[in-house]
Write a protein that holds these residues in place. Structure first.
Motif, PDB file in Angstrom:
ATOM      1  N   MET A 107       6.734  34.141  43.088  1.00  0.00           N
ATOM      2  CA  MET A 107       7.501  33.024  43.633  1.00  0.00           C
ATOM      3  C   MET A 107       6.755  31.717  43.428  1.00  0.00           C
ATOM      4  N   GLU A 108       7.495  30.659  43.165  1.00  0.00           N
ATOM      5  CA  GLU A 108       6.891  29.346  42.977  1.00  0.00           C
ATOM      6  C   GLU A 108       6.794  28.612  44.312  1.00  0.00           C
ATOM      7  N   LEU A 158       8.771  26.456  49.798  1.00  0.00           N
ATOM      8  CA  LEU A 158       9.150  25.255  50.549  1.00  0.00           C
ATOM      9  C   LEU A 158      10.636  25.277  50.909  1.00  0.00           C
ATOM     10  N   ALA A 159      11.469  25.723  49.964  1.00  0.00           N
ATOM     11  CA  ALA A 159      12.905  25.820  50.238  1.00  0.00           C
ATOM     12  C   ALA A 159      13.172  26.841  51.338  1.00  0.00           C
ATOM     13  N   GLY A 215      12.106  25.376  54.646  1.00  0.00           N
ATOM     14  CA  GLY A 215      13.044  24.347  55.071  1.00  0.00           C
ATOM     15  C   GLY A 215      14.308  24.932  55.682  1.00  0.00           C
ATOM     16  N   LEU A 216      14.876  25.929  55.026  1.00  0.00           N
ATOM     17  CA  LEU A 216      16.081  26.585  55.541  1.00  0.00           C
ATOM     18  C   LEU A 216      15.788  27.330  56.841  1.00  0.00           C
ATOM     19  N   TRP A 217      14.631  27.959  56.915  1.00  0.00           N
ATOM     20  CA  TRP A 217      14.244  28.706  58.113  1.00  0.00           C
ATOM     21  C   TRP A 217      14.075  27.768  59.312  1.00  0.00           C
ATOM     22  N   ILE A 218      13.391  26.653  59.096  1.00  0.00           N
ATOM     23  CA  ILE A 218      13.194  25.685  60.181  1.00  0.00           C
ATOM     24  C   ILE A 218      14.526  25.107  60.639  1.00  0.00           C
ATOM     25  N   LEU A 261       4.688  33.772  56.874  1.00  0.00           N
ATOM     26  CA  LEU A 261       5.071  32.371  57.034  1.00  0.00           C
ATOM     27  C   LEU A 261       6.223  32.228  58.029  1.00  0.00           C
ATOM     28  N   LEU A 262       7.264  33.046  57.864  1.00  0.00           N
ATOM     29  CA  LEU A 262       8.432  32.933  58.740  1.00  0.00           C
ATOM     30  C   LEU A 262       8.079  33.277  60.185  1.00  0.00           C
ATOM     31  N   VAL A 263       7.298  34.337  60.370  1.00  0.00           N
ATOM     32  CA  VAL A 263       6.929  34.748  61.724  1.00  0.00           C
ATOM     33  C   VAL A 263       6.050  33.690  62.379  1.00  0.00           C
TER      34      VAL A 263
END
Length: 229
Positions: free
Chosen positions: A1-2, A7-8, A11-14, A177-179
């Motif tokens: 993954m880049e 970052l995308a 951003g969507l998660w936040i 990262l998400l957690v």
């Protein structure tokens, strides 16, 4: 993954977790009308539910659920019933708080009579009494898992950002990262809700807060039930 994909994804998660919803509402309620500890434990419960959704998404289970209409509707109905229960409980607590006799300050003598020995009527429970640790955690967990819309959100999130051929360490990094971001946000919500000045304001209007929260939960439950049926 880049880097742009990470970052995308963040951003969507936040954007998804910051948007007001049942998770934020139940955390604020428990932290402002209860205690900071209750709010933080509720936040941990909410994030545990999100952890379940993230795991199911990374393993492809949410895609299968989204394609099974019957299973998805059953989850939605179960979620609507739980949110409805939260709504009814909130409204009952608010009505009970409004009709309960007002607490008399210790040492005060009502109407010139003798000073009472108790601060509040026997058996009266304040509307903002903090739930126990286990109950606070379970309220957060079940509130999050009852949000069947999460299936659609996570399917869209991972299908559009995380490539199917992602390496195991990339998937692990996404999970971490998400957690981490989710736990930081929901804990911050609990902390903000328990700031004394704000919490004191909520407690002064505890009955109205309970009624408003209960009504909102009922609206969310009705919307989810209509969507399912």
């Amino acid at each position: 993954m880049e880097v742009s994909q990470y970052l995308a994804l963040l951003g969507l998660w936040i954007a998804g977790i910051v948007a007001p919803g049942p998770d934020v509402l139940v955390i604020l309620r428990n932290s402002s009308l209860g205690s900071r500890t209750a709010g933080v434990l509720t936040a941990v419960g909410v994030m545990t539910g999100n952890l379940v959704w993230i795991t199911l998404s990374l393993t492809g289970v949410t895609v299968l659920i989204s394609q099974a209409d019957t299973v998805q509707r059953l989850i939605q109905v179960a979620g609507a019933l739980f949110l409805g229960w939260l709504g009814v409980s909130g409204i009952r607590a608010g009505l009970a708080a409004r009709t309960a006799p007002a607490a008399v300050p210790a040492g005060a003598a009502p109407s010139g009579g003798p000073a009472p020995s108790t601060v509040a009527p026997p058996g009266a429970a304040p509307p903002g009494r903090a739930p126990g640790p286990a109950r606070a955690f379970l309220l957060g967990l079940v509130t999050n898992l009852s949000n069947a819309k999460a299936i659609i959100f996570f399917v869209a999130l991972f299908a559009n950002v995380v490539p199917a051929g992602a390496r195991w360490w990339e998937t692990a990094l996404v999970f971490v990262l998400l957690v981490a971001v989710g736990l930081a946000w929901f804990t911050a919500v609990a902390w903000m809700g328990s700031v004394e000045r704000l919490a004191a304001t909520f407690r002064r209007h505890g009955a109205a807060v309970e009624l408003a929260a209960g009504a909102l939960f009922l609206v969310l439950a009705l919307a989810l039930l209509v969507s399912a049926l």
